[in-house]
Design a protein around this motif. Structure first.
Motif, PDB file in Angstrom:
ATOM      1  N   ASP A 234      -0.716   4.064 -11.145  1.00  0.00           N
ATOM      2  CA  ASP A 234      -1.840   4.312 -12.044  1.00  0.00           C
ATOM      3  C   ASP A 234      -2.636   5.536 -11.612  1.00  0.00           C
ATOM      4  N   VAL A 235      -2.908   5.642 -10.323  1.00  0.00           N
ATOM      5  CA  VAL A 235      -3.762   6.722  -9.824  1.00  0.00           C
ATOM      6  C   VAL A 235      -3.002   8.036  -9.712  1.00  0.00           C
ATOM      7  N   ILE A 236      -1.826   8.009  -9.077  1.00  0.00           N
ATOM      8  CA  ILE A 236      -1.119   9.253  -8.772  1.00  0.00           C
ATOM      9  C   ILE A 236      -0.428   9.840  -9.994  1.00  0.00           C
ATOM     10  N   LEU A 237       0.304   9.020 -10.733  1.00  0.00           N
ATOM     11  CA  LEU A 237       1.108   9.556 -11.835  1.00  0.00           C
ATOM     12  C   LEU A 237       0.405   9.501 -13.186  1.00  0.00           C
ATOM     13  N   LEU A 238      -0.268   8.407 -13.473  1.00  0.00           N
ATOM     14  CA  LEU A 238      -0.871   8.254 -14.786  1.00  0.00           C
ATOM     15  C   LEU A 238      -2.290   8.789 -14.857  1.00  0.00           C
ATOM     16  N   GLY A 239      -2.860   9.141 -13.703  1.00  0.00           N
ATOM     17  CA  GLY A 239      -4.192   9.737 -13.687  1.00  0.00           C
ATOM     18  C   GLY A 239      -5.299   8.776 -14.049  1.00  0.00           C
ATOM     19  N   ARG A 240      -5.086   7.501 -13.810  1.00  0.00           N
ATOM     20  CA  ARG A 240      -6.114   6.500 -14.090  1.00  0.00           C
ATOM     21  C   ARG A 240      -6.943   6.239 -12.842  1.00  0.00           C
ATOM     22  N   GLY A 241      -8.093   5.635 -13.050  1.00  0.00           N
ATOM     23  CA  GLY A 241      -8.893   5.229 -11.908  1.00  0.00           C
ATOM     24  C   GLY A 241      -8.354   3.945 -11.303  1.00  0.00           C
ATOM     25  N   ILE A 242      -8.946   3.537 -10.220  1.00  0.00           N
ATOM     26  CA  ILE A 242      -8.531   2.305  -9.556  1.00  0.00           C
ATOM     27  C   ILE A 242      -9.090   1.098 -10.303  1.00  0.00           C
ATOM     28  N   ASP A 243      -8.237   0.113 -10.505  1.00  0.00           N
ATOM     29  CA  ASP A 243      -8.683  -1.173 -11.027  1.00  0.00           C
ATOM     30  C   ASP A 243      -9.275  -1.940  -9.834  1.00  0.00           C
ATOM     31  N   TYR A 244     -10.601  -1.912  -9.722  1.00  0.00           N
ATOM     32  CA  TYR A 244     -11.217  -2.436  -8.502  1.00  0.00           C
ATOM     33  C   TYR A 244     -11.124  -3.951  -8.387  1.00  0.00           C
ATOM     34  N   GLY A 245     -10.929  -4.638  -9.507  1.00  0.00           N
ATOM     35  CA  GLY A 245     -10.693  -6.066  -9.427  1.00  0.00           C
ATOM     36  C   GLY A 245      -9.364  -6.359  -8.750  1.00  0.00           C
ATOM     37  N   GLN A 246      -8.322  -5.689  -9.232  1.00  0.00           N
ATOM     38  CA  GLN A 246      -6.996  -5.836  -8.642  1.00  0.00           C
ATOM     39  C   GLN A 246      -6.982  -5.303  -7.216  1.00  0.00           C
ATOM     40  N   TYR A 247      -7.659  -4.174  -7.028  1.00  0.00           N
ATOM     41  CA  TYR A 247      -7.708  -3.563  -5.691  1.00  0.00           C
ATOM     42  C   TYR A 247      -8.417  -4.483  -4.695  1.00  0.00           C
ATOM     43  N   GLY A 248      -9.500  -5.130  -5.148  1.00  0.00           N
ATOM     44  CA  GLY A 248     -10.238  -6.032  -4.265  1.00  0.00           C
ATOM     45  C   GLY A 248      -9.390  -7.206  -3.799  1.00  0.00           C
ATOM     46  N   ILE A 249      -8.602  -7.770  -4.731  1.00  0.00           N
ATOM     47  CA  ILE A 249      -7.711  -8.873  -4.357  1.00  0.00           C
ATOM     48  C   ILE A 249      -6.661  -8.395  -3.359  1.00  0.00           C
TER      49      ILE A 249
END
Length: 276
Positions: A234-249
């Motif tokens: 998501d971050v590197i290729l698609l240029g999206r921000g971090i999903d902090y909910g998923q990231y937190g888990i």
């Protein structure tokens, strides 16, 4: 009592102790990196050639032979699919190499166990750092390919250091655990190799999680690498921000694994000298 007996040390004090060993960690990491390609004509070029060759093989199988695509059925999707594979392989290689090499870490360094007073916990730390550095070449190549072939936002690339945190904690926690267990159970090398191979195909490296049939999707989502790989894409290729909910888990899970792995290492280290 052995000099390696477990001592109760406050977490903050233990972190301070590890920081005081930073020069020793640097020297061990440097030695490990140099030893990887000692006597090799191409040297560190192998760190770039190896993932390139594997990427070519996987791309040939899944893109050319099976004609799989990522997203819409366009020519651009073939390039995207290849890069998606690459973005999944890099974190998986860091994870798998850290685990596989940790299994013989203690038995491969008997001098540190038997002959000198040595902070053994820095061995898994230097191993994981060395593994990350060795795979940085592949990440650089991925970033270059993203800038050349994909018209996606590049500002989120600044979040890459944050992406590494759960991967580092997860890899380090398992490296602590398996380096300690591997000193006692030599058959662990074979069983863990089998598990890592299973995780390779259970991780969304060649496919999107969304295409996994619903009854089996929960099995894929249990894999801690699933969230890490998806965040990388998501971050590197698609240029999206971090999903902090998923990231937190993901971060919480990796911290728990690190704490458990470190506890196992400290508990079992007192018997290393007896089994090596």
């Amino acid at each position: 009592m052995s000099v390696f007996a477990v001592k109760k040390v406050a977490p903050i004090k233990k972190i301070a102790q590890l920081w005081s060993y930073r020069e020793l960690i640097y020297q061990l990491t440097r030695r490990d990196l140099l030893a990887r390609y000692k006597g090799s004509y191409l040297g560190f070029a192998w760190a770039l050639l190896t993932p390139l060759v594997m990427l070519f093989i996987y791309s040939f199988i899944f893109v050319i032979v099976f004609k799989l695509k990522w997203g819409l059925g366009t020519e651009e999707s073939k390039t995207l699919y290849t890069l998606m594979i690459f973005s999944g392989l890099i974190p998986f290689y860091i994870f798998s190499e850290s685990i596989n090499r940790s299994l013989v870490l203690i038995s491969g360094n008997p001098n540190y166990i038997k002959k000198v007073v040595f902070p053994l916990e820095i061995l898994p730390i230097s191993l994981v750092i060395s593994t990350i550095i060795n795979n940085i070449f592949g990440l650089i190549l991925l970033l270059v390919a993203k800038l050349v072939f994909l018209q996606t936002p590049s500002l989120p690339l600044l979040l890459i250091p944050i992406l590494f945190v759960p991967l580092i904690f997860l890899s380090l926690g398992l490296a602590f655990a398996f380096s300690a267990l591997g000193a006692y159970i030599r058959d662990l090398t074979h069983s863990i190799a089998l598990v890592v191979n299973m995780l390779f195909y259970m991780s969304p490296i060649f496919y999107q999680t969304s295409i996994v049939p619903e009854p089996f999707r929960s099995i894929v989502n249990i894999n801690p690498l699933t969230s890490i790989i998806e965040q990388w894409r998501d971050v590197i290729l698609l240029g999206r921000g971090i999903d902090y909910g998923q990231y937190g888990i993901s971060l919480f899970t990796s911290v728990i694994v690190l704490a458990i792995g470190y506890f196992i290492f400290q508990y079992l280290r007192k018997g290393f000298s007896d089994v090596i």
